[in-house]
Design an enzyme around this catalytic site. Structure first.
Site, PDB file in Angstrom:
ATOM      1  N   GLN A 126       3.555   2.119  -5.479  1.00 32.78           N
ATOM      2  CA  GLN A 126       4.285   3.846  -5.921  1.00 32.78           C
ATOM      3  C   GLN A 126       5.732   3.895  -5.920  1.00 32.78           C
ATOM      4  O   GLN A 126       6.370   5.371  -5.968  1.00 32.78           O
ATOM      5  CB  GLN A 126       3.246   4.829  -4.266  1.00 32.78           C
ATOM      6  CG  GLN A 126       3.307   6.285  -4.516  1.00 32.78           C
ATOM      7  CD  GLN A 126       2.443   6.856  -5.489  1.00 32.78           C
ATOM      8  OE1 GLN A 126       1.226   6.026  -4.806  1.00 32.78           O
ATOM      9  NE2 GLN A 126       2.312   7.845  -5.732  1.00 32.78           N
ATOM     10  N   LYS A 141       1.714   4.801   1.150  1.00 32.36           N
ATOM     11  CA  LYS A 141       0.355   4.700   0.907  1.00 32.36           C
ATOM     12  C   LYS A 141      -0.777   4.493   2.130  1.00 32.36           C
ATOM     13  O   LYS A 141       0.058   3.789   3.121  1.00 32.36           O
ATOM     14  CB  LYS A 141      -0.425   3.759  -0.121  1.00 32.36           C
ATOM     15  CG  LYS A 141      -1.920   3.952  -0.724  1.00 32.36           C
ATOM     16  CD  LYS A 141      -1.474   4.826  -2.306  1.00 32.36           C
ATOM     17  CE  LYS A 141      -3.087   5.720  -2.690  1.00 32.36           C
ATOM     18  NZ  LYS A 141      -2.383   6.383  -3.988  1.00 32.36           N
ATOM     19  N   ASP A 181      -6.497  10.506  -3.082  1.00 30.04           N
ATOM     20  CA  ASP A 181      -7.062   9.451  -3.694  1.00 30.04           C
ATOM     21  C   ASP A 181      -8.509   9.251  -4.056  1.00 30.04           C
ATOM     22  O   ASP A 181      -8.379  10.233  -3.694  1.00 30.04           O
ATOM     23  CB  ASP A 181      -6.010   8.722  -3.232  1.00 30.04           C
ATOM     24  CG  ASP A 181      -6.302   7.336  -4.192  1.00 30.04           C
ATOM     25  OD1 ASP A 181      -4.842   6.856  -5.473  1.00 30.04           O
ATOM     26  OD2 ASP A 181      -6.829   5.916  -4.803  1.00 30.04           O
TER      27      ASP A 181
END
Ligand code: NDP
Ligand code: 2IT
Length: 460
Positions: A126, A141, A181
């Site tokens: 990310q 995350k 997600d």
């Protein structure tokens, strides 16, 4: 275990190879039981040798040593009570990897396979993806090994509330901004946001993205990752005087990313023919019916096999992956390592022209190598699926300004961001001597931006 270099990636002179190898060795020694994290670190570090060669200050400044260690890792207990009154305990994670370019930003994943290795690989990826978008967002995350499949709405709500009862203290619009997600969609985001609001007594719209459009969410955020991946394919093909029109497209997954990749492929004149879930895949040569797919997966939360039961001409193939179906373009959009070397060989054998990763790290290193050797246009996730987080940053802008942009304006912005992401990766690949290699290009362009900011901000 000592890390090794793959053969066809940029081979750096000794002066650059040694520091990279030293960092890889340390990462292996410190994280021996984290295969996904090690895989993600290898992919980035092995492809940025040319950047380090041209910028020795990045080596001297200890950029690599710092980047592979998260700024902060939060692990916590998530106790909740199921509908039968039984106590359940899950594990919660948030890995805040880098805030050098902006507040930590990245999704939450709820899936039984979630562990520290998976969250760290996703958080590491990310950093570079977010840098590549050109927006001011850091990398993070999080998630849990909670499985929402088969849970009632009430159970999901209680779980989300317990999860947020701990995580809220680490979040904030200027600190850390989660999104969805795998396993975290509109329903979960609503419950998580609601609990944050209750425990903080703040209606802080910009602390979460992917919110409902009626209560602070941005238009096109839901569609953004899938649409963006298909826009990325169009950019790659466009550089070669080709386009999506008339092409057969193979998609895996049947969640948020897959559904909107399929929808956009239709809109651009292609025929998306596959979708999948963890039980198998469907093939529909007439082109996937997006309305039926959404009904089965989004409304009924059912299995993909149900699509084939209701759609004449479609068939379900159990316990297999869709890569054996002949397609011109593949958009893997389910999960990590879902496309291995044998799958890549099957796609290549059937004449695949372009692959764009809608998911994070869906292709194994051997599969990527096979695509490279065969000259297939390959868009890595950091570039191809960056439309999701880029549109999250647009949501943050709208929240901060108390504005709401139209669907058409937002989609036009996404289209132009995907072109910029493509061009940044394409140009960096050329600049660093690997024209057409979007893996080298995306990693180099993202890394450069992060490394310059880290040097400027000192040793912290
Ligand atoms: P969803 O939960 O909406 O859908 C996930 C899909 O992938 C489902 O069809 C699911 O099937 C399948 N899947 C998940 N795990 C596995 C597995 N272990 N084996 C086989 N199939 C599996 O998630 P998203 O669509 O949001 O995410 C898909 C991918 O895209 C992930 O890699 C995610 O990290 C990435 N991504 C998502 C973004 C977003 O904005 N949502 C942004 C950028 C990347 P089943 O129901 O059977 O589990
Ligand atoms: O992997 C990803 O980029 C996401 N799941 C979206 C992250 C975000 O903050 O929108």
């Amino acid at each position: 275990m000592s890390a090794s270099f793959s053969t066809t990636l940029p081979v750096a002179p000794e002066a650059t190879r040694e520091p990279i190898q030293a960092v890889l060795d340390t990462v292996h020694a410190r994280n021996p039981h984290e295969p996904e994290f090690l895989q993600a670190v290898h992919e980035v570090l092995e492809s940025i040798a040319p950047v380090l060669e041209q910028h020795p200050q990045f080596v001297e400044g200890g950029i690599l040593e710092r980047l592979v260690e998260p700024e902060r890792q939060i692990l916590f207990r998530v106790p909740w009570v199921d509908d039968e009154g039984r106590l359940r305990v899950n594990r919660g994670f948030r890995v805040q990897f880098s805030s050098v370019l902006g507040p930590y930003k990245g999704g939450l994943r709820f899936h039984p396979s979630v562990n520290l290795s998976i969250i760290k690989f996703l958080g590491f990826e990310q950093i570079f993806k977010n840098a590549l978008t050109g927006q001011g967002i850091g990398g993070a995350k999080g998630g849990s090994d909670f499985d929402p499949h088969g849970r009632s709405d009430a159970e999901v709500m209680r779980f989300c509330q317990s999860f947020m009862n701990e995580l809220y203290r680490h979040l904030g619009e200027h600190t850390d901004v989660p999104a969805g997600d795998i396993g975290v969609g509109a329903r979960e985001i609503g419950y998580l946001f609601g609990q944050y609001r209750k425990v903080t007594n703040r209606h802080e719209s910009g602390m979460f993205t992917g919110k409902g459009v009626q209560w602070g969410g941005a238009e096109v955020r839901t569609e953004a990752t899938g649409y963006g991946a298909v826009f990325f394919v169009e950019e790659m093909l466009g550089r070669h005087g080709d386009s999506l029109a008339g092409k057969r497209v193979g998609v895996s997954g049947s969640g948020n990313v897959a559904i909107y990749a399929i929808a956009k492929a239709h809109q651009l004149g292609a025929t998306p023919v596959t979708a999948s879930d963890s039980s198998g895949y469907i093939v529909d040569d007439a082109g996937i019916d997006v309305g039926l797919l959404r009904q089965v997966k989004e409304v009924e939360r059912g299995r993909i096999s149900e699509y084939a039961v209701r759609r004449s001409g479609a068939r379900f193939v159990e316990a297999a992956r869709p890569w054996e179906v002949p397609v011109d373009v593949a958009v893997p959009s389910a999960t990590q390592n879902e496309l291995d070397e044998a799958d890549a060989d099957a796609l290549i054998g059937n004449g695949v022209r372009a692959v764009a990763e809608g998911a994070n790290m869906p292709s194994t290193p051997e599969a990527i190598e096979a695509f490279r050797r065969a000259g297939v246009l390959f868009g890595p996730g950091k570039a191809a699926n960056a439309g999701g987080v880029a549109t999250s940053a647009l949501e943050m802008s709208q929240n901060a300004a108390r504005q709401r942009w139209s669907f058409d304006d937002s989609e036009a912005k996404l289209r132009s961001i995907m072109k910029d992401v493509h061009d940044a990766a394409f140009d960096a690949a050329e600049r660093y001597g690997h024209p057409g290699d979007y893996v080298v290009g995306a990693n180099s362009a993202g890394f450069e931006r992060v490394a310059h900011a880290m040097l400027a901000q000192g040793v912290i």
